[in-house]
Structure formats: C-alpha cells, structure tokens
Design an enzyme around this catalytic site. Sequence first.
Site, short mmCIF file in Angstrom:
data_model
loop_
_atom_site.label_atom_id
_atom_site.label_comp_id
_atom_site.label_asym_id
_atom_site.label_seq_id
_atom_site.Cartn_x
_atom_site.Cartn_y
_atom_site.Cartn_z
N GLU A 1 0.90 -1.15 0.00
CA GLU A 1 0.00 0.00 0.00
C GLU A 1 0.93 1.20 0.00
OE1 GLU A 1 -3.27 0.27 -0.25
OE2 GLU A 1 -3.53 -1.90 -0.34
N THR B 1 -0.46 -5.40 4.58
CA THR B 1 0.29 -5.64 3.33
C THR B 1 1.78 -5.39 3.51
OG1 THR B 1 -1.64 -4.96 2.04
CG2 THR B 1 0.49 -4.95 0.91
N THR C 1 11.48 3.34 0.78
CA THR C 1 11.21 4.76 0.57
C THR C 1 12.09 5.65 1.45
OG1 THR C 1 9.49 6.45 0.87
CG2 THR C 1 9.30 4.51 2.25
N ASP C 2 12.27 6.89 1.02
CA ASP C 2 12.99 7.86 1.86
C ASP C 2 12.16 8.27 3.08
OD1 ASP C 2 11.07 9.39 0.53
OD2 ASP C 2 12.49 10.86 -0.29
N GLU C 3 10.84 7.99 3.04
CA GLU C 3 9.96 8.45 4.13
C GLU C 3 10.27 7.78 5.46
OE1 GLU C 3 5.89 9.12 3.32
OE2 GLU C 3 6.27 9.79 1.28
N TYR D 1 1.97 4.92 6.81
CA TYR D 1 2.65 4.34 5.63
C TYR D 1 4.15 4.22 5.89
CZ TYR D 1 5.23 4.39 1.22
OH TYR D 1 6.14 4.13 0.23
N LYS E 1 6.53 0.83 6.19
CA LYS E 1 7.70 0.57 5.33
C LYS E 1 8.96 0.41 6.19
CE LYS E 1 7.93 0.38 1.40
NZ LYS E 1 7.74 -0.71 0.42
N ASN F 1 6.37 21.89 -3.52
CA ASN F 1 5.20 21.35 -4.22
C ASN F 1 4.54 22.40 -5.11
OD1 ASN F 1 5.54 18.92 -2.92
ND2 ASN F 1 3.98 19.31 -1.35
N PRO G 1 -2.51 15.79 7.73
CA PRO G 1 -2.06 15.68 9.13
C PRO G 1 -0.65 15.10 9.19
CG PRO G 1 -4.25 14.72 8.84
CD PRO G 1 -3.73 15.03 7.46
N HIS H 1 2.09 16.24 8.09
CA HIS H 1 2.77 16.38 6.79
C HIS H 1 4.28 16.61 6.92
CE1 HIS H 1 2.05 18.23 2.52
NE2 HIS H 1 2.94 17.26 2.52
P1 NAD Z 1 1.47 1.31 -6.36
O1 NAD Z 1 0.49 1.60 -5.28
O2 NAD Z 1 1.32 1.99 -7.67
O3 NAD Z 1 1.46 -0.27 -6.67
C1 NAD Z 1 1.42 -1.23 -5.67
C2 NAD Z 1 1.12 -2.58 -6.32
O4 NAD Z 1 1.14 -3.59 -5.31
C3 NAD Z 1 -0.25 -2.66 -7.00
O5 NAD Z 1 -0.14 -3.24 -8.28
C4 NAD Z 1 -1.06 -3.54 -6.07
O6 NAD Z 1 -2.06 -4.29 -6.74
C5 NAD Z 1 0.03 -4.44 -5.50
N1 NAD Z 1 -0.34 -5.02 -4.21
C6 NAD Z 1 -0.84 -4.37 -3.12
N2 NAD Z 1 -1.09 -5.22 -2.13
C7 NAD Z 1 -0.72 -6.46 -2.59
C8 NAD Z 1 -0.73 -7.75 -2.02
N3 NAD Z 1 -1.19 -7.97 -0.77
N4 NAD Z 1 -0.29 -8.79 -2.77
C9 NAD Z 1 0.17 -8.58 -4.02
N5 NAD Z 1 0.18 -7.38 -4.62
C10 NAD Z 1 -0.27 -6.33 -3.91
O7 NAD Z 1 2.89 1.55 -5.73
P2 NAD Z 1 4.19 2.22 -6.38
O8 NAD Z 1 4.07 3.68 -6.29
O9 NAD Z 1 4.48 1.57 -7.67
O10 NAD Z 1 5.28 1.76 -5.29
C11 NAD Z 1 5.89 0.48 -5.40
C12 NAD Z 1 6.85 0.29 -4.23
O11 NAD Z 1 7.83 1.31 -4.25
C13 NAD Z 1 6.18 0.38 -2.86
O12 NAD Z 1 6.77 -0.59 -2.03
C14 NAD Z 1 6.50 1.78 -2.37
O13 NAD Z 1 6.57 1.82 -0.97
C15 NAD Z 1 7.86 1.99 -3.00
N6 NAD Z 1 8.21 3.39 -3.29
C16 NAD Z 1 7.36 4.17 -4.02
C17 NAD Z 1 7.75 5.49 -4.34
C18 NAD Z 1 6.83 6.38 -5.16
O14 NAD Z 1 7.14 7.56 -5.29
N7 NAD Z 1 5.75 5.90 -5.72
C19 NAD Z 1 8.98 5.97 -3.92
C20 NAD Z 1 9.83 5.14 -3.16
C21 NAD Z 1 9.44 3.84 -2.88
O1 DAU Z 2 9.03 9.94 -0.86
C1 DAU Z 2 8.66 8.72 -1.44
C2 DAU Z 2 7.17 8.56 -1.33
O2 DAU Z 2 6.60 9.44 -2.28
C3 DAU Z 2 6.71 7.12 -1.59
O3 DAU Z 2 7.23 6.29 -0.60
C4 DAU Z 2 5.18 7.05 -1.59
O4 DAU Z 2 4.77 5.74 -1.94
C5 DAU Z 2 4.65 8.03 -2.61
O5 DAU Z 2 3.24 8.04 -2.58
C6 DAU Z 2 5.20 9.43 -2.36
O6 DAU Z 2 4.64 9.97 -1.13
P1 DAU Z 2 4.19 11.50 -1.02
O7 DAU Z 2 3.23 11.65 0.07
O8 DAU Z 2 5.38 12.39 -0.99
O9 DAU Z 2 3.51 11.68 -2.48
P2 DAU Z 2 2.17 12.42 -2.94
O10 DAU Z 2 2.18 12.43 -4.43
O11 DAU Z 2 0.96 11.89 -2.26
O12 DAU Z 2 2.40 13.90 -2.43
C7 DAU Z 2 3.51 14.65 -2.84
C8 DAU Z 2 3.46 15.98 -2.11
O13 DAU Z 2 2.34 16.74 -2.59
C9 DAU Z 2 3.25 15.86 -0.61
O14 DAU Z 2 3.97 16.87 0.05
C10 DAU Z 2 1.75 16.09 -0.43
C11 DAU Z 2 1.41 17.05 -1.54
N1 DAU Z 2 0.05 16.92 -2.12
C12 DAU Z 2 -0.37 15.67 -2.48
C13 DAU Z 2 -1.64 15.50 -3.01
C14 DAU Z 2 -2.12 14.11 -3.41
C15 DAU Z 2 -0.75 18.03 -2.30
O15 DAU Z 2 -0.32 19.17 -1.99
N2 DAU Z 2 -1.99 17.86 -2.84
C16 DAU Z 2 -2.49 16.65 -3.17
O16 DAU Z 2 -3.66 16.56 -3.62
#
Ligand code: NAD
Ligand code: DAU
Length: 357
Positions: free
Chosen positions: A85, A101, A135-137, A161, A165, A260, A294, A296
């Site tokens: 997730e 998850t 993630t960096d988070e 989240y 992680k 942002n 919340p 943030h």
């Molecule tokens: P995403 O939400 O787009 O995709 C997640 C995928 O995992 C989906 O296809 C979903 O169906 C699948 N999934 C969820 N629960 C599952 C389960 N129980 N069994 C099997 N599959 C399941 O996520 P994303 O943005 O592609 O991120 C992928 C990974 O990279 C995550 O682990 C996230 O923490 C990490 N990550 C994301 C970012 C980002 O900016 N998006 C940055 C750093 C790390």
């Molecule tokens: O840093 C890596 C992370 O980046 C990943 O681990 C996460 O999976 C990924 O979702 C992402 O998290 P963020 O919370 O940083 O991403 P998001 O796109 O949700 O938001 C980016 C920034 O923009 C954050 O500061 C919140 C802000 N935001 C987001 C949304 C959805 C807004 O200002 N308005 C919005 O509607």
Amino acid sequence: MKTVMVTGGAGFIGSNFIHYLLRVEPDVQVINLDALTYAGSLENLVDVSSNPRYTFVQGDICDAVFVDDLLRQYQVDTVVHFAAESHVDRSILGPRQFVETNVMGTFTLLDAVRKYWIQEKGLPLDDVRFHHVSTDEVFGSLSAGEAAWTEESSYAPNSPYAASKASSDHLVRSYGHTFGLPYTLTNCSNNYGPFQFPEKLIPLIILNAIEGKPLPVYGDGQQIRDWLHVEDHCEAIHLVLKKGKTGSTYNIGGENQPANLTIVETICDILDEVLTDAQNKPHKNLINFVTDRPGHDRRYDMDIHKINTELGWKPRRTLAQGLLDTVNWYLSHPDWVAVIRQKQEYKGWMDANYKSR
Ligand code: NAD
Ligand code: DAU
C-alpha cells in the site's frame, strides 16, 4: 538472475520495472505476482502480456501457502519486492491495510524465501537475491538547512505508511543478519512518470488541470520532495541487483528539490504551452490551497553519494524534461486514463479525501 519474481508488478513502479527488465535482460523470465488492488492494473502491461518471458499470476503476498508454491513452481532465484500500500493519505484514513500488506506481506515473502532458499537449499545461495524496494519516508522529515539523508541516517517514520515501510525494512535486515538471507535494499525518493495512479500529486494535477478542475495544494505548498523519474529508479534497482553488495542498502534520489507549489505551477506552464486551444488558461488560476495533510513531512532530500561512487549511478533525466515527457504521456494515453478513472475506488477516494478539505 534467471527467474525474477516481481511483486506488485501491476502497479506504477513495478510495471515500469517489468518493461525495463524485459528490455535490458534478454534471457530473464519475469513472474509478476500482484493482487490487483485498486492501484494495480493489467492495462499497465498490455504490450508485454504476450511476451513468452513474462507471466502474470494474480495473488496475495500475505498468502503463505500460495507464495511457497509459486517460488517452487517457477524456481524463483530473485525477488524484487514492490507490492505495498503506497499512498500516505490513504494510510491516514485507513492504516490497517498498510500494516497487513507492508509488514505481514513482506514478512510472508521473507519467510517463504528463507524456507525455500536457506532451509531446504532449493537453489544455491550464491545465485539468489531478495531485493526490497523502500522509501525515503522512513527517515522522517528534514528541517531547512539540515543535511540530506545518508544510508546511516536514523529511522524516524511519521505516517502509518512510512512506519509500515520502516518495519518492513527492519524485517529484511533481520533476515539477512539472523538467517543469512542474501538481500539488498533501496530507499528511494518520490517517483513520477508513466502509469502512475492519479491519486499522487503529479498525475492528479495533470489530469485535473486538463479538465479544468481545482488543483488541490495542501497547506502552504512549500513542502519539499526529491523527485525522480521512474525510469531512473528502475535503472538504479537493476544496477543494485547486478552489482550491489549483498546485505547493503542504497539511497536513491533525483537531486531535484522544488517546493510542491513550484511543481504544480510548472505543470500549469507546460499545459499552457502544449494545449494551445485550452479553455482554462492560465492553468495556474485553478490552484486551490486546501487543508494540510495531518503530520505532513516538510522536506525530503536523499544523499546519493554511495550508489554514485560504488555503482556509478546517477539520475539521467532533468526534472524539466521528465515533467514535460510525463505531461505528454498522460495527454497521449486517454484510454489508459479513462479506464483508471472509471474505477469506483478512484471516484470514492476523490470524494473521501477532498470533499471536506
Ligand atoms: P502502487 O500503489 O502503484 O502499486 C502497488 C502494487 O502492489 C499494485 O499493483 C497492487 O495491486 C500491488 N499489491 C498491493 N497489495 C498487494 C498484495 N497484498 N499482494 C500482491 N500485490 C499487492 O505503488 P508504487 O508507487 O508503484 O510503489 C511500489 C513500491 O515502491 C512500494 O513498495 C512503495 O513503498 C515503494 N516506493 C514508491 C515510491 C513512489 O514515489 N511511488 C517511492 C519510493 C518507494
Ligand atoms: O518519498 C517517497 C514517497 O513518495 C513514496 O514512498 C510514496 O509511496 C509516494 O506516494 C510518495 O509519497 P508523497 O506523500 O510524498 O507523495 P504524494 O504524491 O501523495 O504527495 C507529494 C506531495 O504533494 C506531498 O507533500 C503532499 C502534496 N500533495 C499531495 C496530493 C495528493 C498536495 O499538496 N496535494 C495533493 O492533492
């Protein structure tokens, strides 16, 4: 690396990674294990679906018996674990699924490879690898002027989240330390690019702006993220798989840290330019400051010195080019957008997160 099981391969980064791997590794078999939650879509993989080196299996990483069987059936030697997730806002409105998850799912996978690779010696230990995508988070939030995070920085996750992680990272490390599991782990910053589900900032802003809808900016819009094009992330993970040291973690980041609001304004400027006949120009007029998230996190910044000096990786794309390409990708894929946005989970989420903000 002969048979790679990619978990979460139908999601944003996972699907980009599968495209990348099939392109750069001509002999590798890819098994995509994905539960197809709201965030997963086979639309992301249409052009590889008939590739004989690609197999999709629908299933849940929390299902231990199923995962045990799958590893043996395909003699999986490499797991690249994306399934999670992933949306911070959803973890605030409903944290339980994140623990199930991200924590239990990662644990289930780790225990399955421990049994198959280590306990039963199903494959030679020199040939196997568990790669965990994180993630960096996990590091929390930086204040202005504080140094960027290194691999030695302390964990201080702030959202459910990030905490889930962080827990999964600790489990991976413990399986390496206690059982000798050959693992690598990467902590990456914010990705953007093709196939990103439009609940995340960049695709949400692009699609709302095209439709003339309000562009929700949380709080004062001065929060800072470290943006990286997804293709650069895929290249980094591949490099870590090939050359990374077992038992090591690597930070990955984009060396781009705009606020942002700057990201949102840049997207508006690009749309003003490319949509010559748009009704909503200037798109900046659609910007709408809304109640903050919340807890943030204020600022993220990744120090990528280790992966750069050890493995020679650095991002290839500038943010300006990456954003232009991404806007053009969403504009040129209306069918993909329509399928994703028709999902009830998408409409429901937009109401749940934005209606009362
Ligand atoms: P995403 O939400 O787009 O995709 C997640 C995928 O995992 C989906 O296809 C979903 O169906 C699948 N999934 C969820 N629960 C599952 C389960 N129980 N069994 C099997 N599959 C399941 O996520 P994303 O943005 O592609 O991120 C992928 C990974 O990279 C995550 O682990 C996230 O923490 C990490 N990550 C994301 C970012 C980002 O900016 N998006 C940055 C750093 C790390
Ligand atoms: O840093 C890596 C992370 O980046 C990943 O681990 C996460 O999976 C990924 O979702 C992402 O998290 P963020 O919370 O940083 O991403 P998001 O796109 O949700 O938001 C980016 C920034 O923009 C954050 O500061 C919140 C802000 N935001 C987001 C949304 C959805 C807004 O200002 N308005 C919005 O509607």
